[in-house]
Design a protein around this motif. Structure first.
Motif, PDB file in Angstrom:
ATOM      1  N   ASP A 100      -6.496  -3.009   2.819  1.00 17.18           N
ATOM      2  CA  ASP A 100      -5.311  -3.816   2.556  1.00 17.18           C
ATOM      3  C   ASP A 100      -5.438  -5.248   3.085  1.00 17.18           C
ATOM      4  N   ASP A 108      -0.161   5.082   0.776  1.00 14.48           N
ATOM      5  CA  ASP A 108      -0.376   6.139   1.767  1.00 14.48           C
ATOM      6  C   ASP A 108      -0.431   5.613   3.194  1.00 14.48           C
ATOM      7  N   ASN A 109       0.427   6.211   4.000  1.00 19.06           N
ATOM      8  CA  ASN A 109       0.591   5.880   5.411  1.00 19.06           C
ATOM      9  C   ASN A 109       1.162   4.489   5.641  1.00 19.06           C
ATOM     10  N   THR A 110       1.609   3.846   4.537  1.00 17.19           N
ATOM     11  CA  THR A 110       2.377   2.607   4.691  1.00 17.19           C
ATOM     12  C   THR A 110       3.839   2.886   4.354  1.00 17.19           C
ATOM     13  N   ASP A 124      -1.650  -0.366   5.882  1.00 21.45           N
ATOM     14  CA  ASP A 124      -1.998   0.206   7.187  1.00 21.45           C
ATOM     15  C   ASP A 124      -3.490   0.121   7.502  1.00 21.45           C
ATOM     16  N   GLN A 125      -4.297  -0.388   6.558  1.00 23.40           N
ATOM     17  CA  GLN A 125      -5.742  -0.393   6.825  1.00 23.40           C
ATOM     18  C   GLN A 125      -6.361  -1.794   6.767  1.00 23.40           C
ATOM     19  N   ASP A 158       0.871  -1.167   0.000  1.00 22.59           N
ATOM     20  CA  ASP A 158       0.000   0.000   0.000  1.00 22.59           C
ATOM     21  C   ASP A 158       0.915   1.225   0.000  1.00 22.59           C
TER      22      ASP A 158
HETATM   23 MG   LIG Z   1      -2.856   3.260   3.383  1.00 16.40          MG
END
Ligand SMILES: [Mg+2]
Length: 178
Positions: free
Chosen positions: A122, A35-37, A117-118, A33
């Motif tokens: 994910d 974003d934010n990963t 991260d989700q 992933d």
């Molecule tokens: Mg993410």
């Protein structure tokens, strides 16, 4: 249903990934992933440490593909840093994006892990097609408004998973095999 939300491993940070463990599981390719990963959601640049970490995985022989629900250019720009394939606007947890990513790495799905991260995109998407799923703490607390809402459901799901013994506190600190 709850099993589909249950990650195979949980990491505090990408740097906690023990890739020898992935190799023992027969994993040859990793779907990331975005974003934010591997990049904070509200930033344009990846940290040098994460660039170095991803390059180390490539050097170890892992294939990598980026899989993001975000728009094309942001995903493409990051993919170009590593010269790896990408799938954008993936509509995770839809299976089709995952299938495209697996095909782009020219692997069979039993050789592929996903890191994100989700839980509801994910991990759920990866579990739906039988990948090794790795849940990592988000890089930033800044998030898309939709994600902030999903996080509440995520916290609820984690409480349920914990109460059913599918997730435990130690797994959150150290990666774990279920
Ligand atoms: Mg993410």
């Amino acid at each position: 249903m709850y099993n589909l939300l249950c990650p195979r491993m949980i990491l505090n940070s990408l740097h906690d990934l023990e890739y020898h463990q992935l190799k023992e599981l027969g994993i040859e390719g990793i779907i990331f992933d975005l974003d934010n990963t591997i990049i904070p959601w509200d930033q344009q640049q990846m940290s040098p440490e994460i660039i170095e970490w991803v390059n180390a995985l490539l050097k170890e022989g892992f294939k990598i593909c980026l899989l993001s629900n975000n728009m094309g250019k942001r995903v493409k720009d990051i993919a170009e840093i590593f010269n790896v394939p990408f799938v954008s606007r993936a509509y995770k947890p839809a299976k089709s994006g995952f299938r495209h990513a697996i095909a782009a790495m020219e692997l069979s799905q039993d050789r592929v892990a996903v890191i994100g991260d989700q839980l509801f995109t994910d991990i759920l998407g990866g579990n739906r097609i039988g990948l090794v799923t790795i849940w990592v703490r988000p890089l930033s607390s800044q998030e898309f408004i939709g994600t902030k809402i999903t996080r509440r459901l995520e916290r609820l799901a984690v409480r349920v998973l914990k109460s059913k013994g599918l997730i435990n506190k130690s797994a959150i600190i150290k990666n774990n095999n279920y």
